[in-house]
Design an enzyme around this catalytic site. Structure first.
Site, PDB file in Angstrom:
ATOM      1  N   ASP A 165     -17.159  37.816 -46.119  1.00  0.00           N
ATOM      2  CA  ASP A 165     -15.783  38.321 -46.494  1.00  0.00           C
ATOM      3  C   ASP A 165     -15.086  38.125 -47.480  1.00  0.00           C
ATOM      4  OD1 ASP A 165     -14.918  35.958 -45.570  1.00  0.00           O
ATOM      5  OD2 ASP A 165     -13.930  36.858 -43.940  1.00  0.00           O
ATOM      6  N   TYR A 176     -20.294  43.292 -44.098  1.00  0.00           N
ATOM      7  CA  TYR A 176     -19.515  41.858 -43.151  1.00  0.00           C
ATOM      8  C   TYR A 176     -19.798  42.141 -41.831  1.00  0.00           C
ATOM      9  CZ  TYR A 176     -16.477  38.842 -41.105  1.00  0.00           C
ATOM     10  OH  TYR A 176     -15.639  38.181 -40.497  1.00  0.00           O
ATOM     11  N   GLU A 190     -13.732  41.557 -34.819  1.00  0.00           N
ATOM     12  CA  GLU A 190     -13.868  41.671 -36.360  1.00  0.00           C
ATOM     13  C   GLU A 190     -12.968  42.757 -36.919  1.00  0.00           C
ATOM     14  OE1 GLU A 190     -15.180  39.633 -38.031  1.00  0.00           O
ATOM     15  OE2 GLU A 190     -15.921  38.203 -36.891  1.00  0.00           O
TER      16      GLU A 190
END
Length: 385
Positions: free
Chosen positions: A175, A157, A74
């Site tokens: 996002d 996020y 991520e």
């Protein structure tokens, strides 16, 4: 409850229909325009989950969603395309397979592993967060959305993505992809760059997601934004599980949604890059510990667009004796707030000078992290992009 009753209440889910009939059934929803934002997203949850099950890309961090792997992926995926991330992810996992290894890695080694991904503060925050985990969480990522938010480099996020994907906690992971999809589905013309708007969409997603399918729901929304409801070009509405529920499509607003505050123009800086060689050595220098590209190594460069004669005089003033000087081409690199327009010169000196660090080609390849901004000139020197 029969199928007709289910349609009236907006409760059509993928398990009632074959994939070929899924998108045909949704247009008959009655009272569709009266659905609340959460109700509209709930009505699309089943089709979204069905779509994700059959269309999700095969990605290394999805096949083995261990918390550490999810976290690293991520962070790498911020501001970076999936295909570009894959080789970096494999290399990073091999070199630093767990939190302990990351917490203990030397900064220069970490930057070398990150070389080319850009936004180097991401890597610095990874190490800081890993050190916190070693001290406070026994070398593991905390299995709490709130605790994840406390770690360096992790915002709402990323915390939501780790919590939902790795720990199956029903929290949103919103996002840019998700902001775009939800804004279009709801025909929202609010500015998605405002924190208040993002917070509102996060609350919609939190209420709409099936609590036992948080991971698939979040990843499905992200995947729709990446593959179907795309940021540039025409959305592929015929492939979208939200197609019949999408108010933006119905009202002809897709070309103006999402709404974003226009960015300020980037500052343009002219720079001259010196590719200096002496014997078997290539000149590099370390950037300051703060600011743009902090603590990384670079090819010597100065502000302005220097001529060849300017370069010769500069190097001679530093004690260098120029044996050969020729143009090395132009390059451009775009950062978030500044744009470099670079002119390069390939210079051979009679001997090394104290102003620079001289390294051989193998050291340049394996040891010293050179920012992607200089990739064109790196290729000139050692034949790599």
């Amino acid at each position: 409850m029969g199928m007709c009753e289910e349609r009236k209440t907006g409760r059509i889910y993928a398990d009632h229909l074959s994939p070929g009939k899924l998108y045909e059934a949704l247009p008959v929803l009655e009272g569709d325009e009266m659905l609340s934002p959460v109700g509209r997203l709930r009505a699309g949850a089943g089709p979204l989950l069905s779509w994700y099950e059959s269309h999700a890309r095969v990605l290394p961090w999805r096949e083995e969603p261990h918390p550490y792997r999810v976290w690293i992926s991520e962070i790498m995926l911020q501001q970076t395309r999936v295909e570009a991330v894959k080789p970096y992810f494999y290399r990073f996992m091999e070199a630093l397979p767990d939190v302990k290894a990351l917490a203990q890695v030397e900064d220069q080694r970490l930057m070398k592993l990150w070389e080319g991904l850009g936004y180097y503060n991401r890597a610095r925050n990874l190490k800081k967060a890993a050190q916190v985990m070693m001290e406070e969480y026994r070398g593991q990522l905390p299995d709490s959305y709130e605790e994840l938010l406390k770690l360096p480099g992790i915002g709402s996020y990323t915390a939501g993505a780790i919590a939902s994907i790795a720990f199956h906690i029903p929290v949103p992971a919103v996002d840019g992809n998700v902001l775009r999809v939800i804004s279009r589905v709801l025909a929202s013309e609010e500015d998605i760059l405002k924190q208040s708007v993002k917070g509102k969409i996060e609350s919609y997603v939190r209420e709409a997601m099936p609590k036992d399918r948080a991971s698939a729901f979040n990843q499905g929304l992200i995947e729709i934004g990446a593959m179907v409801c795309v940021p540039n070009g025409q959305p592929k509405c015929g492939e979208c599980p939200f197609s019949s529920l999408c108010l933006g499509r119905r009202r002809g607003l897709l070309d103006r949604i999402p709404v974003k505050t226009p960015k300020k123009p980037r500052k343009v800086e002219e720079r001259t890059v010196l590719l200096v060689g002496a014997g078997d050595g290539i000149a590099i220098e370390k950037r300051p510990d703060r600011g743009l590209l902090a603590s990384l190594y670079q090819f010597p460069n100065v502000e302005g667009n220097l001529t060849g004669e300017d370069v010769r005089r500069l190097l001679e003033s530093m004690g260098g004796q120029v044996a050969c000087l020729e143009p090395a081409g132009k390059a451009k690199h775009i950062f978030s707030h500044v744009e470099w327009h670079m002119t390069g010169y390939l210079v051979t000196l009679e001997h090394a000078i104290d102003s620079y660090i001289f390294v051989d080609r193998e050291e340049l390849r394996e040891k010293y992290p050179i920012p992607n901004a200089f990739s064109v000139y790196r290729n000139v020197l050692i034949g790599e992009s």
